[in-house]
Design an enzyme around this catalytic site. Structure first.
Site, PDB file in Angstrom:
ATOM      1  N   GLU A 118       0.793  -1.158  -0.124  1.00 46.75           N
ATOM      2  CA  GLU A 118      -0.101  -0.118   0.054  1.00 46.75           C
ATOM      3  C   GLU A 118       0.821   1.295   0.098  1.00 46.75           C
ATOM      4  OE1 GLU A 118       0.209  -0.993   4.400  1.00 46.75           O
ATOM      5  OE2 GLU A 118       0.044  -2.012   2.585  1.00 46.75           O
ATOM      6  N   ASP A 270      -9.117  -0.454   6.696  1.00 42.54           N
ATOM      7  CA  ASP A 270      -7.793  -1.178   6.793  1.00 42.54           C
ATOM      8  C   ASP A 270      -6.921  -0.012   7.406  1.00 42.54           C
ATOM      9  OD1 ASP A 270      -8.033  -3.669   5.615  1.00 42.54           O
ATOM     10  OD2 ASP A 270      -8.133  -2.971   3.749  1.00 42.54           O
TER      11      ASP A 270
END
Length: 372
Positions: A118, A270
């Site tokens: 990410e 998340d």
């Protein structure tokens, strides 16, 4: 390099770190691949397909963590997986460390080199390894929201697109990035009344260019968020600060003032979520009600469509995986500043500024840490 692909063990996670086609590419580059038995079952890929691609099949995860030099996963390692990581081993997966102090502590203790999908960047400033799953999650968020709006599932009892003579649902999308754009695409297609809120004027311009009068764009202020959230039937939270905890844009007080039976889908969960009332849920128990509002906060939404998600993710992660295996982690990370931005933890040091700031660790610049 020996690359290990364990079976994902997070609740209702059916994706896999590498499909057979990616294994074949890794083998073609001269590397060994060790895949846990049953790892690809969720995407319809059996052990025989992996073996045909050149992989060896491991009977248990312990064998993979013991032997492999690089571990390729999808979701963050769970506690028992973290306990098997060792010094000098390379972990390549989603981590989302900012809201997860326990995982961060364990990764630091392990001495492993941990690259987070990410936070890997692109030359244009995007997040190429997060984008595929953001696209999936954005599209799924509208499907999930429409389902939750149905009365049997706790919602207002509304059809998202309405029918002739009856108003459609008002959908408010917080964030005009990748999640927001793909959520908008589906919401517009289903006939909803769509409002997109962002503080990035360029993002709002792109939204306008793509969807025109199909959407309404609003510059983000506290007043604007409050006004539109309180009028909304469905709110999608799609904000992101790379590597950092998501900002809490919707307060508990605001949630309590929303329509009873309205729905909040927090795609940012998340990274901690952008609703103050959000807490992570699972595909097994995806929703709960707080303040009269149905909350859908599944932390691995794309895991619900594992075949699509696995192939979309692998298309993006494979080139970097090959670079890490071909050159070795240190050389690959030093050679590519965008891959280096993905380095979150290295041999006990926190190498991502936002993670260090959010969790109170000393920050060590990645390039400095790699040269120690």
């Amino acid at each position: 390099m020996l690359v290990g692909v364990p079976k994902e063990i997070k609740n209702h996670e059916y994706r896999v770190g590498m499909p057979p086609a990616s294994v074949r590419e890794m083998v073609r580059h001269g590397h060994g691949v060790l895949v846990e038995t049953g790892a690809g079952a969720g995407i319809g890929a059996g052990d025989d397909e992996y073996a045909a691609a050149g992989a060896s099949i491991a009977g248990a995860p312990a064998e993979i963590f013991e032997k492999a030099e690089m571990i390729v996963k999808v979701k963050e390692p769970q506690a028992n997986e973290r306990a098997m990581l060792r010094e000098g081993q390379l972990l390549y997966t989603y981590l989302h460390l900012a809201p997860d102090p326990e995982q961060t502590r364990d990764l630091i203790k392990s001495g492993a080199t941990c690259v987070a999908y990410e936070t890997v960047t692109s030359p244009l400033g995007g997040l190429p390894l997060l984008a595929p799953m953001s696209k999936v999650a954005g599209r799924m968020s509208i499907q999930a929201g429409a389902y939750c709006l149905e009365h049997p599932h706790g919602g207002l009892g509304m059809l998202l697109g309405g029918v002739p003579g009856v108003d459609p649902a008002k959908v408010v999308i917080l964030g005009a990035g990748v999640v927001g754009t793909h959520a908008t695409h589906i919401a517009v297609g289903m006939g909803a009344d769509v409002w997109v809120i962002d503080n990035n004027l360029a993002a709002l311009e792109r939204n306008w260019s793509q969807f025109g009068r199909g959407t309404n764009t609003v510059f983000s202020t506290e007043e604007a968020i409050e006004k539109h959230v309180l009028e909304a039937d469905l709110v999608i939270g799609g904000v992101l600060i790379p590597g950092a905890e998501a900002p809490k844009l919707v307060s508990k007080k605001m949630v309590e003032a929303m329509k009873p039976g309205a729905v909040a889908v927090d795609v940012a969960i998340d990274q901690g979520g952008c609703f103050e009332t959000s807490r992570a849920t699972t595909h097994a128990e995806p929703t709960y009600v707080t303040g009269g509002v149905v909350h859908y906060c599944v932390a691995n939404m794309p895991g619900g469509v594992p075949r699509t998600s696995t192939y979309a993710l692998s298309n993006a992660t494979l080139p970097f995986a090959l670079a890490l295996a071909d050159k070795g982690a240190k050389r690959a990370l030093l050679d590519d500043p965008h891959l280096r931005n993905g380095l979150n933890v290295h041999t006990g040091m926190v190498t991502h500024r936002k993670v260090a700031e959010d969790l109170g660790y000393e920050y060590v610049e990645a390039e400095v840490a790699l040269k120690k």
